[in-house]
Design a protein around this motif. Sequence first.
Motif, mmCIF file in Angstrom:
data_model
loop_
_atom_site.group_PDB
_atom_site.id
_atom_site.type_symbol
_atom_site.label_atom_id
_atom_site.label_comp_id
_atom_site.label_asym_id
_atom_site.label_seq_id
_atom_site.Cartn_x
_atom_site.Cartn_y
_atom_site.Cartn_z
ATOM 1 N N ASN A 103 -113.599 -46.260 15.570
ATOM 2 C CA ASN A 103 -113.176 -47.447 16.270
ATOM 3 C C ASN A 103 -112.061 -48.095 15.496
ATOM 4 O OD1 ASN A 103 -113.279 -50.341 17.176
ATOM 5 N ND2 ASN A 103 -115.337 -49.761 17.975
ATOM 6 N N GLY A 104 -110.841 -48.524 16.491
ATOM 7 C CA GLY A 104 -110.063 -49.081 15.947
ATOM 8 C C GLY A 104 -109.645 -50.455 16.486
ATOM 9 N N VAL A 111 -111.928 -54.875 7.172
ATOM 10 C CA VAL A 111 -112.349 -53.239 7.215
ATOM 11 C C VAL A 111 -111.128 -52.596 7.409
ATOM 12 C CG1 VAL A 111 -113.749 -51.348 8.217
ATOM 13 C CG2 VAL A 111 -114.626 -53.864 7.927
ATOM 14 N N TYR A 112 -110.365 -52.790 8.206
ATOM 15 C CA TYR A 112 -109.155 -52.052 8.371
ATOM 16 C C TYR A 112 -108.066 -52.344 7.229
ATOM 17 C CZ TYR A 112 -110.962 -51.896 13.156
ATOM 18 O OH TYR A 112 -111.612 -51.446 14.439
ATOM 19 N N MET A 142 -107.068 -47.181 20.909
ATOM 20 C CA MET A 142 -108.530 -47.917 20.782
ATOM 21 C C MET A 142 -109.213 -47.202 19.633
ATOM 22 S SD MET A 142 -108.334 -50.322 23.155
ATOM 23 C CE MET A 142 -109.881 -50.874 23.290
ATOM 24 N N GLU A 143 -108.795 -46.081 19.449
ATOM 25 C CA GLU A 143 -109.853 -45.387 18.317
ATOM 26 C C GLU A 143 -108.600 -44.304 17.575
ATOM 27 O OE1 GLU A 143 -112.960 -43.666 20.429
ATOM 28 O OE2 GLU A 143 -111.528 -42.735 21.772
ATOM 29 N N LYS A 165 -122.910 -43.542 8.144
ATOM 30 C CA LYS A 165 -124.089 -44.639 8.480
ATOM 31 C C LYS A 165 -123.665 -45.903 7.568
ATOM 32 C CE LYS A 165 -128.781 -46.254 8.694
ATOM 33 N NZ LYS A 165 -130.112 -45.628 8.370
ATOM 34 N N HIS A 166 -123.107 -45.660 6.282
ATOM 35 C CA HIS A 166 -122.818 -46.885 5.384
ATOM 36 C C HIS A 166 -121.294 -47.144 5.152
ATOM 37 C CE1 HIS A 166 -126.854 -47.018 4.592
ATOM 38 N NE2 HIS A 166 -127.097 -45.630 4.323
ATOM 39 N N HIS A 167 -120.378 -46.418 5.434
ATOM 40 C CA HIS A 167 -118.838 -46.528 5.360
ATOM 41 C C HIS A 167 -118.617 -47.753 6.359
ATOM 42 C CE1 HIS A 167 -114.865 -46.256 4.652
ATOM 43 N NE2 HIS A 167 -114.964 -45.615 3.478
ATOM 44 N N PRO A 168 -117.876 -48.713 5.906
ATOM 45 C CA PRO A 168 -117.486 -49.874 6.882
ATOM 46 C C PRO A 168 -116.643 -49.109 8.038
ATOM 47 C CG PRO A 168 -117.178 -50.539 4.489
ATOM 48 C CD PRO A 168 -117.582 -49.064 4.622
#
Length: 179
Positions: A103-104, A111-112, A142-143, A165-168
Amino acid sequence: MDLTLQLNARLRPNDRGDLYENRLDEYLKKEGIGECIGGGTMQLASGEIEYCDVNVSIEDSYTALDTMKKILKEIGVPKGSLLYNDEVYLPVGDLEGMAIYLNGVDLPDNVYDQCDINQVISDINIRIENVGSFYSYWEGPMETALYFYGSSFYNMRKQIQVFVKHHPLCQKCRIEQIA
């Protein structure tokens, strides 16, 4: 005989060249049966790559065609790929593909700012090294899509589940089988 290898692979032109055109040309010349004569990329309306082609010219013989099939098996081609011309229509490939669409736009700005997509690619490659590897990417509005190919989509996905699941940077991502 001129043939088109339509690769069911989402590869940027440079990646197509490095992974397939150059390697295939080297093998064909080494075997003394032909050469690569070009390539191309087909894009979807979104700009994402749909598939790519590698054009080859080989001797017009069953032996050369059999050698070509062996070369493709050794190089590794995604399932759903085709080797064809007006007289030949041959499904080829046994690699499976996994696309991770990051997701961008909907994640917090920090996070980015703080996460490195190249590190994400490296970390995923380490986790799937026995079943697959990173081949290419696409950056959309968008991604961003990361493309991995290997022996098993299921095993690649399974081996990255906890990481994703855990990486931002992987929050709100989607994972799809593409070959």
